[in-house]
Design an enzyme around this catalytic site. Structure first.
Site, PDB file in Angstrom:
ATOM      1  CE  LYS A  61     -10.339   8.469 -19.174  1.00 19.80           C
ATOM      2  NZ  LYS A  61     -10.503   9.956 -18.388  1.00 19.80           N
ATOM      3  CG  ASP A  67      -6.801  16.154 -15.757  1.00 19.90           C
ATOM      4  OD1 ASP A  67      -6.063  15.491 -16.613  1.00 19.90           O
ATOM      5  OD2 ASP A  67      -7.892  15.733 -15.264  1.00 19.90           O
ATOM      6  CE1 TYR A  93     -14.139  11.928 -16.772  1.00 15.54           C
ATOM      7  CE2 TYR A  93     -13.748  12.332 -14.312  1.00 15.54           C
ATOM      8  CZ  TYR A  93     -14.283  11.458 -15.525  1.00 15.54           C
ATOM      9  OH  TYR A  93     -14.784  10.189 -15.062  1.00 15.54           O
ATOM     10  NE  ARG A 120      -2.216   1.766   3.365  1.00 16.29           N
ATOM     11  CZ  ARG A 120      -2.151   1.298   4.702  1.00 16.29           C
ATOM     12  NH1 ARG A 120      -2.894   0.294   4.843  1.00 16.29           N
ATOM     13  NH2 ARG A 120      -1.197   1.714   5.697  1.00 16.29           N
TER      14      ARG A 120
HETATM   15  C1  PLP Z   1     -11.247  10.163 -17.288  1.00 13.51           C
HETATM   16  C2  PLP Z   1     -10.749  11.243 -16.785  1.00 13.51           C
HETATM   17  C3  PLP Z   1     -10.414  11.452 -15.425  1.00 13.51           C
HETATM   18  C4  PLP Z   1     -10.569  10.601 -14.299  1.00 13.51           C
HETATM   19  O1  PLP Z   1      -9.885   9.427 -14.490  1.00 13.51           O
HETATM   20  P1  PLP Z   1     -10.627   7.883 -14.121  1.00 13.51           P
HETATM   21  O2  PLP Z   1      -9.227   7.167 -14.377  1.00 13.51           O
HETATM   22  O3  PLP Z   1     -11.498   7.772 -14.976  1.00 13.51           O
HETATM   23  O4  PLP Z   1     -10.873   8.000 -12.731  1.00 13.51           O
HETATM   24  C5  PLP Z   1      -9.847  12.752 -14.808  1.00 13.51           C
HETATM   25  N1  PLP Z   1      -9.350  13.787 -15.763  1.00 13.51           N
HETATM   26  C6  PLP Z   1      -9.843  13.509 -17.066  1.00 13.51           C
HETATM   27  C7  PLP Z   1      -9.493  14.903 -17.998  1.00 13.51           C
HETATM   28  C8  PLP Z   1     -10.392  12.591 -17.652  1.00 13.51           C
HETATM   29  O5  PLP Z   1     -10.573  12.449 -18.864  1.00 13.51           O
END
Ligand code: PLP
Length: 397
Positions: free
Chosen positions: A204, A179, A107, A55
């Protein structure tokens, strides 16, 4: 000398393959093994080889963290069980009474987390048009700790001047966190524009194969910030699993190859849609009439591989179009080698109230395409037949 010692001098494609990689010292295995293990033997209490409990840290997860830190150009990275867990880690830097300014087009899960979870713990969030420096400055108060931006933003692809936001954040004594999920370090390097940390949904483009859910934070140079985040991750149990980290390590190796192909395909798709009479508008940073095009050229290597558009006929036309697709899969997620189509109003941004969706340009008819690596002719043929079907529906009604 191990590969990871001299890898900093190498190009992005080489580092995507080699950063953080060292052949396994006991067997010579070329890939970092999946250390699928809970705990690590100690010679004496507290005396161990750097790992105590998975962890807290795990060697496979560390291999991914080293690669991501290298690619973003940061001092260190931490991997999380999801992208939203990485965003959560950033927001948890705030104490009750603190304030965060968040880009108004981000998001949907980030909005929900700030508004419906962190607010209950006393962290105030305001959602600000980051394209308006005055609005960002006015949102600042004594307790503003963070500015969280996303560029291009999900799903309208609105771009933010990262350097301008960094300047305002720093003048107000706040951190600027970007982000960078939509671009990855291959297309955009937020640290070059003054950002203090970067967040990723590795789900992604970094994984890129629709195989995992994961997240990461990369810190530019503030070791105390990195250590605070490491402490928080252990305290909250948000670490990524070794298997997800291993799969993501394999995905990252082909990141620039995949993205070059995906961006080229997306450009073709955007140009194709822009010419269609049955399409009301196309949002793609690679189109000449895209608002913020000059900024995209300054900030990004390429325009990215997400194209949003609206077929004529609003929500009904969008739904008919999505139903008719054959090669694009209608699903949540983006960034993978498989092309995916999403209806933000009912899928990714369903938790955002309709009036606020409308204010952010997320109309009922908006469709988001994540363009994959397939042959572009096949993608265009699929879009063409689905648009024709959706058009016919309008005539029939
Ligand atoms: C999908 C996404 C998230 C969240 O990510 P997860 O892996 O689905 O929890 C955060 N920011 C952006 C820009 C995203 O496209």
């Amino acid at each position: 000398m191990t590969i990871s010692n001299f890898v900093h001098e190498l190009g992005f494609g080489t580092r995507s393959v080699h950063a953080g990689r060292r052949p396994d010292p006991t067997t010579g295995a070329v890939l970092a093994p999946i250390y699928q293990v809970t705990t690590f033997a100690q010679e004496a209490p507290g005396e161990h080889k750097g790992y105590a409990y998975s962890r807290t840290a795990n060697p496979t997860v560390v291999a991914l963290e080293e690669r991501l830190a290298d690619l973003e150009g940061g001092v260190g990275a931490l991997a999380y069980g999801s992208g939203i867990a990485a965003v959560d880690a950033i927001l948890r830097l705030c104490d009750a009474g603190d304030h965060v300014a968040i880009g108004e087009t981000v998001y949907g899960g980030t909005i929900r987390l700030a508004r419906d979870v962190l607010a209950r713990h006393g962290v105030r969030a305001s959602f600000v048009d980051l394209g308006d420096p005055g609005a960002l400055e006015r949102s600042f108060g004594e307790r503003t700790r963070l500015v969280l931006s996303e560029s291009p933003a999900n799903p309208t692809l609105k771009v933010v001047d990262l350097a301008a936001v960094s300047r305002i954040a720093h003048a107000g004594g706040a951190l600027h966190v970007v982000d960078n999920t939509f671009c990855t370090p291959y297309l955009q390097r937020p640290f070059d524009f003054g950002a203090d940390a970067v967040v990723h949904s590795t789900t992604k483009y970094l994984d890129g194969h629709n195989a995992t859910v994961g997240g990461a934070v990369v810190v530019r140079d503030d070791v105390a910030l990195l250590e605070r985040l490491r402490w928080l991750r252990n305290a909250t149990g948000a670490i990524q699993s070794p298997f997800e980290a291993w799969l993501t390590l394999q995905g990252v190796k082909t990141l620039p190859l995949r993205l070059d192909r995906q961006c080229a395909n997306a450009q073709r798709v955007a140009e194709f849609l822009a010419k269609r009479k049955d399409v009301a508008r196309v949002l793609y940073p690679g189109l000449p009439d895209f608002s913020g095009r000059a900024l995209v050229q300054r900030q990004q290597r390429r325009a990215g591989a997400v194209v949003s558009f609206e077929p004529r006929g609003g929500r009904d036309a969008a739904v008919a179009f999505l139903r008719a697709l054959r090669l694009f899969t209608v699903a949540e997620n983006l960034g993978s080698v498989e092309s995916i189509a999403t209806h933000p109003a009912t899928m990714t941004h369903a938790s955002v109230p309709p009036d606020e969706r409308a204010r952010r340009g997320i109309t009922e008819g908006l469709v988001r395409l994540s363009v994959g690596v397939e042959d572009p002719e096949d993608l265009l043929a699929d879009l063409s037949q689905a648009l024709t079907v959706s058009c016919r529906r309008e005539v029939a009604v």
